[in-house]
Design a protein around this motif. Structure first.
Motif, PDB file in Angstrom:
ATOM      1  N   HIS A   1      55.912  22.481  44.081  1.00 37.29           N
ATOM      2  CA  HIS A   1      56.271  23.819  43.622  1.00 37.29           C
ATOM      3  C   HIS A   1      56.579  23.807  42.120  1.00 37.29           C
ATOM      4  O   HIS A   1      56.269  24.772  41.407  1.00 37.29           O
TER       5      HIS A   1
ATOM      6  N   ASP B   1      53.454  24.375  40.293  1.00 31.55           N
ATOM      7  CA  ASP B   1      53.033  25.773  40.382  1.00 31.55           C
ATOM      8  C   ASP B   1      53.869  26.662  39.459  1.00 31.55           C
ATOM      9  O   ASP B   1      53.340  27.530  38.764  1.00 31.55           O
ATOM     10  N   VAL B   2      55.165  26.437  39.482  1.00 30.29           N
ATOM     11  CA  VAL B   2      56.052  27.256  38.655  1.00 30.29           C
ATOM     12  C   VAL B   2      55.748  27.042  37.178  1.00 30.29           C
ATOM     13  O   VAL B   2      55.581  28.000  36.412  1.00 30.29           O
TER      14      VAL B   2
ATOM     15  N   SER C   1      52.469  28.598  36.194  1.00 35.19           N
ATOM     16  CA  SER C   1      52.511  30.068  36.144  1.00 35.19           C
ATOM     17  C   SER C   1      53.267  30.569  34.922  1.00 35.19           C
ATOM     18  O   SER C   1      53.125  31.719  34.525  1.00 35.19           O
ATOM     19  N   MET C   2      54.084  29.707  34.320  1.00 35.98           N
ATOM     20  CA  MET C   2      54.844  30.089  33.130  1.00 35.98           C
ATOM     21  C   MET C   2      54.137  29.651  31.847  1.00 35.98           C
ATOM     22  O   MET C   2      54.686  29.824  30.756  1.00 35.98           O
TER      23      MET C   2
ATOM     24  N   ASN D   1      43.334  29.782  44.738  1.00 38.06           N
ATOM     25  CA  ASN D   1      44.744  29.388  44.940  1.00 38.06           C
ATOM     26  C   ASN D   1      44.899  28.243  45.934  1.00 38.06           C
ATOM     27  O   ASN D   1      45.989  27.964  46.423  1.00 38.06           O
TER      28      ASN D   1
ATOM     29  N   PHE E   1      44.750  24.684  38.273  1.00 41.25           N
ATOM     30  CA  PHE E   1      45.859  25.530  37.861  1.00 41.25           C
ATOM     31  C   PHE E   1      46.890  24.730  37.069  1.00 41.25           C
ATOM     32  O   PHE E   1      47.541  25.266  36.183  1.00 41.25           O
TER      33      PHE E   1
ATOM     34  N   GLU F   1      51.121  37.845  48.364  1.00 37.58           N
ATOM     35  CA  GLU F   1      49.670  37.906  48.225  1.00 37.58           C
ATOM     36  C   GLU F   1      49.125  39.308  48.365  1.00 37.58           C
ATOM     37  O   GLU F   1      47.924  39.523  48.203  1.00 37.58           O
TER      38      GLU F   1
ATOM     39  N   HIS G   1      47.901  42.956  47.731  1.00 35.83           N
ATOM     40  CA  HIS G   1      47.417  43.736  46.593  1.00 35.83           C
ATOM     41  C   HIS G   1      47.591  45.236  46.856  1.00 35.83           C
ATOM     42  O   HIS G   1      47.268  46.048  46.011  1.00 35.83           O
TER      43      HIS G   1
ATOM     44  N   ARG H   1      48.564  41.371  42.478  1.00 35.50           N
ATOM     45  CA  ARG H   1      49.057  40.359  43.407  1.00 35.50           C
ATOM     46  C   ARG H   1      50.014  39.427  42.667  1.00 35.50           C
ATOM     47  O   ARG H   1      49.825  39.136  41.484  1.00 35.50           O
TER      48      ARG H   1
ATOM     49  N   LEU I   1      50.553  36.333  43.895  1.00 31.43           N
ATOM     50  CA  LEU I   1      50.300  35.055  44.565  1.00 31.43           C
ATOM     51  C   LEU I   1      50.444  33.873  43.621  1.00 31.43           C
ATOM     52  O   LEU I   1      50.933  32.813  44.008  1.00 31.43           O
ATOM     53  N   GLN I   2      50.013  34.044  42.376  1.00 27.54           N
ATOM     54  CA  GLN I   2      50.091  32.927  41.439  1.00 27.54           C
ATOM     55  C   GLN I   2      51.235  33.085  40.424  1.00 27.54           C
ATOM     56  O   GLN I   2      51.270  32.372  39.432  1.00 27.54           O
ATOM     57  N   ARG I   3      52.133  33.995  40.705  1.00 23.48           N
ATOM     58  CA  ARG I   3      53.357  34.118  39.900  1.00 23.48           C
ATOM     59  C   ARG I   3      54.451  33.290  40.571  1.00 23.48           C
ATOM     60  O   ARG I   3      55.466  33.813  41.021  1.00 23.48           O
ATOM     61  N   TYR I   4      54.217  31.980  40.606  1.00 25.70           N
ATOM     62  CA  TYR I   4      55.124  31.086  41.318  1.00 25.70           C
ATOM     63  C   TYR I   4      56.532  31.106  40.729  1.00 25.70           C
ATOM     64  O   TYR I   4      57.502  30.791  41.408  1.00 25.70           O
ATOM     65  N   ASP I   5      56.611  31.470  39.465  1.00 24.71           N
ATOM     66  CA  ASP I   5      57.935  31.542  38.844  1.00 24.71           C
ATOM     67  C   ASP I   5      58.796  32.632  39.478  1.00 24.71           C
ATOM     68  O   ASP I   5      60.008  32.637  39.288  1.00 24.71           O
TER      69      ASP I   5
ATOM     70  N   TYR J   1      58.684  33.267  42.863  1.00 26.31           N
ATOM     71  CA  TYR J   1      58.887  32.975  44.290  1.00 26.31           C
ATOM     72  C   TYR J   1      60.377  32.788  44.555  1.00 26.31           C
ATOM     73  O   TYR J   1      61.069  32.109  43.814  1.00 26.31           O
TER      74      TYR J   1
ATOM     75  N   ARG K   1      59.716  33.263  50.484  1.00 29.36           N
ATOM     76  CA  ARG K   1      58.385  33.407  49.895  1.00 29.36           C
ATOM     77  C   ARG K   1      57.441  34.158  50.848  1.00 29.36           C
ATOM     78  O   ARG K   1      56.374  33.659  51.203  1.00 29.36           O
TER      79      ARG K   1
END
Lengths: 326, 326, 326, 326
Positions: free
Chosen positions: A217, A220-221, A224-225, B242, B285, C46, C48, C126, C128-132, C134, C138
């Motif tokens: 994670h 991923d974090v 994404s930043m 993803n 990613f 996820e 939309h 979405r 989904l890829q904005r893990y920051d 989460y 989740r």
């Protein structure tokens, strides 16, 4: 030995931009105990001591000191005596001179690494069960230091014979020269590792995570930043230490290892595990190569008296890529 | 459209040594439905059909065919008619000619990929709740095919306009040329992807896992068995799709992707996600580079009539490293 | 059938205190699309579409409606015609009357459950890829509704014969009476389940998570925030559906299931899985008993015309504890 | 103190049917070091000592002894002297009398628990990196014993004052009576815990797992093998110790805890954590109640001289359900 070093306890890093550092370390889930214009004090979720990572605003990125905690004030005095007797210049820092820490002493160790010993640090509330505040990598606690030094054998001898560290694993060549060694006081794989290379430098600080998914994670974090460039190596598995690892570079280039795995090394019949310098699974159990910068770059360390960064010395063992390696 | 292709259903691979293959695929946790001296029939833990991966002993490593399941026998006839009308030479295989499968037809598709369609396959007991038999990567089910073709636009057009596939994500350049496309029938990211490159070749077969840790464990298991060279790329996260991914090479060099992630693509208002060919996060990613062999190597495919492997054609779009990429 | 219901799409719940609800749902990691004094619109990471959970401030906790998305406006009309022909009173809601949703119609279904159908909802970015961003569990997407009804057979017949749902799993007794049924439109285990009991009531709304550890973390987070009483059942594994589950009660008593697992149900040769009403592993694969309140309590539903909550009817099958069960 | 007890090291259990036991313990992933008609020697994946669990065929299920490892033979003698001086009857077992173990002594401790101390055990290959052999719960190592005793304060005093154990957490009532205490030698939460109840009995043996998902998988594996009745409590989170736990009953009723979590307790400034006897989150952080049998049932222990099981004594503190609790 008449003293008891408990464990690696904290690192003091100089960084150029505290705000940039804060964004990065918060993303990893460090808990900020307190801060001012010149300092940020971080700890992990399970830590009951005031901090395990101290960032100081500085003109250049460097390592002021890495610190070990000893059992008592008496241990501290005994340990200082040892350094004195061996001819090291011990620099005492009185209680109150550093926030949250009792009196301590600093010394340039046998490899030139600036180390500090103390027995007292203020305690604070643990956040272990404040799951609502878990973020990012959910950093649990400081685990170890990894130092690049020009003579691993010398460091190995001093830490095992004089300071009471035990060896859990090591890398050697056919002639039994030691290229790298993992040494511990707490019964884990290590509190400190020494690797052959241009030194003295701090290669990385390892922080322990409770699980593998927190490490994934974290990738991923960070991605994404926009911290893709900070993800230097991993996730992967080290053969040596069996750690599931991730190496990151903070905004100043200091290297942080997120680390999960480990095993218990409490027993006297535990035999240090030898890895051959030419065994590729030693460094990456799954076979991935580490990038060159992982081998070549590390943080410069300060002279404990002058605060100036120390010049580097060539390693005694001939450097080759997979040399000073976990 | 008067037919309904349900999903990607199985691959038929030629391998040179069935025993060597069995050791590898068992390590991944595939369930062996049955086998004889010339065949091994594998399925994933949740699959109720007889197999999703058929290994056939052959003189060289190649792809005999990749197969899609259609809703009914009537759909199969309608689909064959379409290929007929469009001038494709359809080769029927009668029921009973292949173990566990009803009648089917095979055809070299618009890109030269040997594809097969069928509506009936024998059913067997699912192993989904036989947790005592879970091993290795705990492969759950076949997910998708990834094909390297010399003209992605042509493949894209045929699959979306004639066969009813929808696009979930795609890679394009500023001039909107499509370099890669992910197409689905089941409402996931894909049943098949097409990537620009020397084709026709099968780049990989993707199998779905239920969780990330099974993928990490697969690395550990393979490494402990000496399969370090089989771990080609990952674990990592694709920006595109993803997916949390791992690419492996089986003993014959066929590439297997272990895949976890995905999202639901059922809705008509889901807009295909465009990735720029120059966006590095598209393929990884977290920023890691894929090794060259991941880009350059893929399995040759057979002519459905002669069984001979097909020669390769240069791609229409100028090949550059991060080109035919997830 | 001349219409295509895609999937379960959203629920509209009345709650008494929006702030109390927000604290709870944010802890679970729902994404707030927007809100005002009377509404909060939530979606999963996820998703939309604008929302999958709409909370409305109300005088009492109840279910205004559960909604399904259909493929097109034409499908919507065809579906409305079906209800008309069958004698149901269809209530149209024009586009613009509800935020973010096109025109829709509502109807009290064969069991008295207030259901809604629409084809258009605004789309949003979405996460989904904005893990920051989460947090907590989740939550990824809405998965299904579970309804307690007095006559499961009647619901089963209408949804499978008239609306085109397929059955994945069901519970029956020796006389083949159906006590519970899991029905789907998207190729998962379910979009809706019907269980025998005092009805019509909404037993729970299921939200899909991508992994098991997010579900465990949700327990830790909720407990650390003082929501121990909200953790009603689990974590555990259902035999039926194979889901790894957690049942929560929101501040108004509405039941939320966090759900991970599932399998693909796309194929016509997939045979519905029968569970015997007396098989204890059906409800909890690991053998744990569910608490009484899980069986007895559920959310009241509204009359789509009056907004009044509907009175309950006794079930046709004799109720016993493990009766209306997953 | 002139001796150093390192850690809890092994348990010797009597079981009635070795084959039945083997099926169960293999499902959990224990490594069988060796066995004969009367014994099975098990160890965890990271353990380099010969065994941490010894099953002996016996006429009834009971606990022969629980064993601690000390640093050296000299420590062993010093420790025996202490027991001698305090009036305990020490029973020496010479080297060679027990497979794989050096000389040891056994004694009925202050609570009547049969304990053994030794300093030498044969070493064997660790399986830590033999991931291909990981199964079930992937048991890593023995962690702790939990003993039910009639006078916790007495046990607490002897272990902390005479044997050098430290307290990490404890449960007490308003009058500060200790109802349960967690004591350690290695720097984890515990090597042994004492709980108020009919004693002396062994409540459970705790084995450490490296991650939460292995614990969940253990539930799935056991359930799929028909061991539903063996899953007694959990998975859940203890407030006290923060452990993620699962309690199992082996075929003879011996209770095994699978345990993940823990934290470092090395520091002298770590203050034991007090839990109030009436705080429900102490025992289950998420609020679940433990079943009655978890409170009432435990393994009888043997007299170290006669091999007969010991009669039980009523606890000094008034027993109430949530009393002798983790």
């Amino acid at each position: 030995m008449t003293f008891n070093i408990i464990r690696s306890a904290r690192a003091v890093l100089h960084v150029k931009d505290l705000d940039a550092s804060r964004t990065f370390y918060e993303a990893l889930g460090f808990v900020e105990t307190e801060s001012d214009d010149e300092h940020i004090y971080y700890r992990g979720l399970e830590e009951h001591n005031h901090h395990s990572l101290l960032l100081k605003k500085g003109d250049e990125a460097s390592v002021e000191v890495i610190s070990y905690k000893v059992m008592s004030e008496a241990d501290l005095d005994q340990l200082a005596s040892l350094f004195d007797r061996k001819g090291y210049k011990v620099k005492w820092v009185e209680a109150g001179a550093q926030k949250a820490i009792g009196r301590s002493f600093r010394v340039q160790d046998v490899s030139g690494i600036p180390v500090e010993f103390f027995s007292k640090m203020d305690t604070v509330d643990r956040m272990l069960q404040r799951y609502d505040q878990y973020r990012g990598a959910r950093v649990q606690r400081i685990d170890h230091f990894n130092c690049m030094v020009s003579d691993v054998q010398k460091a190995y001898d001093f830490y095992t014979e004089e300071l009471g560290f035990k060896c859990s694993e090591y890398t050697s060549s056919d002639d039994e020269a030691i290229w790298a060694a993992w040494l511990h006081r707490k019964p884990s794989v290590h509190d400190v590792a020494f690797m052959n290379g241009d030194g003295p430098r701090l290669h990385h600080i390892g922080f322990w995570l409770s699980d593998q998914l927190s490490l994934i994670h974290a990738c991923d974090v960070l991605a994404s930043m926009g911290y893709v460039d900070s993800i230097e190596r991993g996730p992967g598995r080290h053969g040596l230490s069996n750690a599931f690892f991730l190496y990151l570079r903070d905004p100043d280039g200091h290297r942080i290892e997120l680390y999960n795995g480990d095993y218990l090394t409490s027993d006297p019949d535990f035999k240090p595990i030898r890895w051959d310098i030419n065994d590729p699974m030693r460094q990456t159990f799954w076979g991935h190569e580490a990038p060159d910068r992982w081998f070549n770059e590390a943080s410069l360390v300060q002279n404990v008296y002058t605060g100036k960064t120390l010049p580097l010395q060539e390693p005694t063992l001939k450097k080759k890529k997979p040399t000073f390696i976990i």
